[in-house]
Enzyme design. Sequence first.
Site, short mmCIF file in Angstrom:
data_model
loop_
_atom_site.label_atom_id
_atom_site.label_comp_id
_atom_site.label_asym_id
_atom_site.label_seq_id
_atom_site.Cartn_x
_atom_site.Cartn_y
_atom_site.Cartn_z
N HIS A 1 25.57 12.25 59.51
CA HIS A 1 25.64 13.68 59.18
C HIS A 1 27.03 14.05 58.68
O HIS A 1 27.18 14.93 57.84
CB HIS A 1 25.25 14.52 60.39
CG HIS A 1 23.90 14.15 60.93
ND1 HIS A 1 22.75 14.28 60.18
CD2 HIS A 1 23.52 13.62 62.12
CE1 HIS A 1 21.73 13.84 60.89
NE2 HIS A 1 22.17 13.44 62.07
N HIS B 1 23.69 18.85 62.77
CA HIS B 1 23.59 18.07 61.52
C HIS B 1 24.47 18.62 60.40
O HIS B 1 24.95 17.83 59.58
CB HIS B 1 22.14 18.04 61.03
CG HIS B 1 21.26 17.12 61.84
ND1 HIS B 1 20.02 16.71 61.41
CD2 HIS B 1 21.46 16.54 63.05
CE1 HIS B 1 19.48 15.90 62.32
NE2 HIS B 1 20.33 15.80 63.34
N THR C 1 18.72 41.26 56.89
CA THR C 1 17.99 39.99 56.80
C THR C 1 18.83 38.79 57.22
O THR C 1 18.28 37.70 57.40
CB THR C 1 17.55 39.74 55.34
OG1 THR C 1 18.75 39.71 54.53
CG2 THR C 1 16.62 40.83 54.85
C1 RB5 Z 1 21.12 46.83 53.85
O1 RB5 Z 1 20.15 47.77 53.56
C2 RB5 Z 1 20.56 45.43 53.62
O2 RB5 Z 1 20.40 45.19 52.26
C3 RB5 Z 1 21.47 44.40 54.25
O3 RB5 Z 1 21.60 44.66 55.61
C4 RB5 Z 1 21.01 42.94 54.15
O4 RB5 Z 1 19.69 42.79 54.57
C5 RB5 Z 1 21.29 42.25 52.90
O5 RB5 Z 1 21.07 41.03 52.77
#
Ligand code: RB5
Length: 149
Positions: A137, A102, A71
């Site tokens: 900034h 900024h 993520t």
């Molecule tokens: C791994 O499965 C996942 O948790 C990691 O890549 C990440 O998304 C964590 O924030």
Amino acid sequence: MADNKRIVLSSDHAAIDMRQAIAKHIAEKGWEVVDIGPTTPESTHYPKHGEAAAQKVASGDCALGIILCGTGQGIMMAANKVKGIRCGVCADPFSARMTREHNDANMLSIGARVIGESLALEIVDAFLDAEFEGGRHGTRVDMIKAIEA
Ligand code: RB5
């Protein structure tokens, strides 16, 4: 301008392919890429990779850093625990440009399970081509630094 043209890259197992594509792309843009891995697909722990990349930036060895996990969130949180690091997660080029202009971000985090490779490369370009604007900034970034101190 960045202090030097060295940039550190790291990720966890969820983002190895995207990290390698980014490494190739930014090397072609003239950056000296310090890719600290990992290179094998075994499950690993994003905090240690985020911290290792952040230390390269905080020490001044690298001017900037790009880190990735599934993520982009977990590895960003780890990097931001290192003093001197300002790392934003970006899923669009506008945010990537603004976090340099900024927030004087010195690291960018990307979620390899959130966006595709083409968009990731556009985000990287927006981040690397932008400059911190300073002025008002700078006052605000100094306030962030004061919290850290
Ligand atoms: C791994 O499965 C996942 O948790 C990691 O890549 C990440 O998304 C964590 O924030």
